[in-house]
Structure formats: structure tokens, C-alpha cells
Design an enzyme around this catalytic site. Structure first.
Site, PDB file in Angstrom:
ATOM      1  N   HIS A   1      37.668  53.660  42.483  1.00  0.00           N
ATOM      2  CA  HIS A   1      38.245  52.783  41.453  1.00  0.00           C
ATOM      3  C   HIS A   1      37.503  53.003  40.132  1.00  0.00           C
ATOM      4  CE1 HIS A   1      40.590  49.291  40.148  1.00  0.00           C
ATOM      5  NE2 HIS A   1      39.537  49.002  39.407  1.00  0.00           N
TER       6      HIS A   1
ATOM      7  N   HIS B   1      32.680  40.841  37.992  1.00  0.00           N
ATOM      8  CA  HIS B   1      31.645  41.130  36.997  1.00  0.00           C
ATOM      9  C   HIS B   1      31.546  39.972  36.018  1.00  0.00           C
ATOM     10  CE1 HIS B   1      35.392  43.007  35.630  1.00  0.00           C
ATOM     11  NE2 HIS B   1      35.034  42.614  34.429  1.00  0.00           N
TER      12      HIS B   1
ATOM     13  N   ASP C   1      32.687  40.193  25.459  1.00  0.00           N
ATOM     14  CA  ASP C   1      33.776  39.248  25.730  1.00  0.00           C
ATOM     15  C   ASP C   1      35.015  40.086  26.033  1.00  0.00           C
ATOM     16  OD1 ASP C   1      32.206  37.055  25.060  1.00  0.00           O
ATOM     17  OD2 ASP C   1      33.737  36.158  23.767  1.00  0.00           O
TER      18      ASP C   1
ATOM     19  N   HIS D   1      34.218  36.921  36.389  1.00  0.00           N
ATOM     20  CA  HIS D   1      35.627  36.957  36.744  1.00  0.00           C
ATOM     21  C   HIS D   1      35.839  38.129  37.685  1.00  0.00           C
ATOM     22  CE1 HIS D   1      35.556  39.689  33.306  1.00  0.00           C
ATOM     23  NE2 HIS D   1      36.605  40.270  33.835  1.00  0.00           N
TER      24      HIS D   1
HETATM   25 FE   LIG Z   1      36.835  42.377  33.425  1.00  0.00          FE
END
Ligand SMILES: [Fe+2]
Length: 367
Positions: free
Chosen positions: A246, A283, A289, A319
Site C-alpha cells: 500500500h 496515523h 493538517d 485518523h
Molecule cells: Fe491521512
């Protein structure tokens, strides 16, 4: 922005790990990537026994946020609504109607992503038609106006204080991701209504000054050089994938700004190898941001997110995929998503317009 890889050749290992990141995770674990420079810099992988997003409540201002831009109402013929900004980048939602004046941004470069609609763009450098899925890149100081065709218009505007460039292809070669020959530039045409009075609305330090001419100010009859308006469509961007690994979001970088990067996530096959992760790892954005704008398709790692919505994952809180996304990804061969990501090095701030269209329960959507 520094885009160098300072990873150690011989990383440390403690406890239960997989030696190859994102492949064959230890039984019953969830992988978190703890990385500098948005997946480019020094990195450790943490193998946890719970998804790090499985919080029960959050007290304080820091949380993952989501906004439904479909509920914003930009004014016409050209009144962008800003929803997130910092000193390097400002994100706006735009729904122009036919402009009978020109606009010039003296504050920065303008990158439009055409989410819905189509039309004709008149610029200093000539005329360029555009359609859904186009990126339009307009250098600071370009004089332009939109002439949209009939039907709803919805554009994401990424305003960049610094110059927009494209990332180095490095060992992928100069024709990877998109061939520069796929870029289209404007063609010169005689100016519309050359003899009437025209206004140019110039934005400088976010204030508008109107300058009037007794002729069409886009009266260029020839130009040469390498600074101009350009267009690339997402269907001409060919994402790099690996059947066995990935790739990080940085592999999908499309444009670089000053202290931010724009990535494009496009339809692509999932990883084939049974042990290879298919959804993004967890992560916490320690240096960036992260803003994602969802334009089309099914957003495989997010439930409850539809076209025209935005998520904002600020630095410091985690998230990752929604709980059902990991098993669901095993049932499909490919993703059909079209999404635009803006990763900003300095913290962003939401505007009051964003607060009015916030999906308040987003922070709890990993439950
Ligand atoms: Fe992300």
C-alpha cells in the site's frame, strides 16, 4: 518544503512487528504510521491491539472535522466562500455564473478543481474550455473570468500564497503520473466585446479594488515563455500502484505549494497480495493538517461521506479507516474514488462559513 527521505537503513525493532510495513501485520494488531514530513521523513510503525480511533469521547477543541460543502451557498457571479485557511493556503467553494467583469488574484496562485459543471475560461493567455475533473492552474496576477455553461457549477478553489509546481518524478521518469504533454494551455482568440467598459476586480490582501478600462483588458495578441495558465484532467492522471504494497498518499502528489501539497486519489486496483493492507493505515499527522475533498465514487475508507464533502484531520489526533472498511476492502478488487487532498504544514483554521455546515458527529464516526 523538503522532500527527502532520511530513513535509516537499519531501523530498530521492539516487540511484535512485521518487518515489511503494511504487509502481514501481527495477528490481532492495527498498524499506526508515526512519520515525519507527511510520509516522506523518518518513520516508525506501531502495532496496537485496538484501532487508535476507538475513543469514547473528546473534550476540547481538537477533533477530526467534516463539512458538507453542498450546503454552502457561494454568491454569483463570482464570490468564493472560504472554509479553511492558513498563511500558505486557503480553500474556497465557488459556484460562478457568467462574469461580466474580470478577476485577478494578487495574493496567490489559484488552483481550481472542477467538481461539477463546465465552461469557458477567458484569461490573459487566451481561452481554455474546462469540464468536470479538470484542474485549472492560474499563476498569481493572471486576469480571468469564468463563462460557465448551463447547469450547476461547483468548484474547489485552492489558493496558494506561493508558486504552484509539480513534484519530481525521480526514478519513475518524466512521463509518470501524468505526461506533461497531456497539459493543455489557452489559445488566443479576439477579445469579447473589445469596445465597452470592463472592470478588473483585483484581490490584494483579501480586499477588492476595481480598475476600469474602456476596452477589454485581455487584449494580448501574442505571448511566449513558460509561465501561463494550464489544465490537466484527472482522467489523464495515472496513479502509481503496487500489487504488493500500500503506497503512501505522497505517491499521489499532483502539485506542490509553499508548505503544502495537493494529492489526487483516483480509481485504481487494490493490492493483490493477501497479506498486503488495502486501506490507509492509522496515523496522526504529526507534521501536517490533512484535508480531503470527496468528489466522486465510493469512498472506501469512509462511511457517511458523499460527494461534495470535506474531512479535516488536524495535527495531533489520529485518523484512519472506518471499522467496516478493512473487511469491506477484501471484497473488492478496486476503488472508484476521486478525491483531492491538501496536506498543510502549518495548522489550518476553519471559517465561520465552515462551522455552519459542519457534520457535528464526525468525530464519533469510528465507533
Ligand atoms: Fe491521512
Amino acid at each position: 518544503m523538503k522532500l527527502t527521505n532520511e530513513s535509516s537503513l537499519f531501523p530498530l525493532r521492539k516487540g511484535r512487528v512485521t518487518r515489511q510495513a503494511h504487509v502481514d501485520l501481527p495477528e490481532g494488531t492495527f498498524e499506526e504510521e508515526f512519520a515525519r514530513q507527511g510520509f516522506f521523513g523518518r518513520t516508525s510503525h506501531l502495532y496496537r491491539t485496538h484501532p487508535v480511533t476507538a475513543w469514547t469521547r473528546i473534550e476540547g477543541p481538537l477533533r477530526p472535522r467534516s463539512y458538507d460543502l453542498n450546503r454552502l451557498e457561494p454568491g454569483g457571479p463570482f464570490e468564493p466562500v472560504c472554509f479553511l485557511r492558513n498563511e500558505d493556503v486557503a480553500l474556497h467553494w465557488v459556484a460562478p455564473s457568467a462574469m461580466d467583469f474580470f478577476y485577478r488574484n494578487a495574493d496567490g496562485d489559484d488552483v481550481y478543481f472542477i467538481h461539477a459543471g463546465a465552461g469557458r475560461l477567458e484569461t490573459t493567455f487566451g481561452v481554455l474550455d474546462y469540464a468536470r475533473g479538470d484542474y485549472l492552474v492560474l499563476p498569481r496576477g493572471t486576469t480571468y473570468r469564468f463563462l460557465p455553461s448551463a447547469g450547476p457549477q461547483a468548484y474547489l478553489l485552492i489558493e496558494s500564497a506561493g508558486e504552484i509546481t509539480i513534484p519530481d518524478r525521480n526514478q519513475l521518469g518524466p512521463n509518470a503520473i501524468f505526461d506533461p504533454a497531456m497539459i493543455d494551455t489557452p489559445d488566443l482568440e479576439p477579445p469579447a466585446e473589445p469596445d465597452r467598459e470592463w472592470a478588473v476586480h483585483i484581490k490584494r490582501r483579501n480586499a477588492i479594488t476595481r480598475v476600469y478600462y474602456p476596452f477589454n483588458p485581455n487584449d494580448v495578441v501574442g505571448w511566449k515563455g513558460d509561465l501561463t495558465v494550464w489544465r490537466i484532467n484527472v482522467k489523464d492522471i495515472r496513479p502509481v500502484v503496487s500489487p504488493r504494497y500500500h503506497l503512501p498518499p505522497s505517491a499521489h502528489s499532483t502539485f506542490l505549494g509553499r508548505n503544502f501539497v495537493i494529492c489526487t486519489f483516483l480509481p485504481r486496483p487494490f493490492e493483490e497480495e493477501p497479506g498486503a493492507m488495502r486501506v490507509p493505515f492509522y496515523h496522526a499527522n504529526i507534521d501536517y493538517d490533512e484535508v480531503l475533498f470527496y468528489s466522486d465514487g465510493h469512498f472506501f475508507s469512509r462511511e457517511g461521506i458523499g460527494p461534495g464533502m470535506v474531512t479535516w484531520h488536524p495535527q495531533g489526533i489520529h485518523h484512519g479507516p472506518h471499522p467496516k472498511a478493512i473487511p469491506a476492502s477484501r471484497l473488492k478488487d478496486r476503488t472508484d474514488e476521486v478525491a483531492v487532498m491538501v496536506d498543510a504544514f502549518h495548522p489550518l483554521e476553519a471559517t465561520p462559513a465552515a462551522a455552519a455546515v459542519e457534520n457535528e458527529a464526525y468525530w464519533s464516526s469510528w465507533k
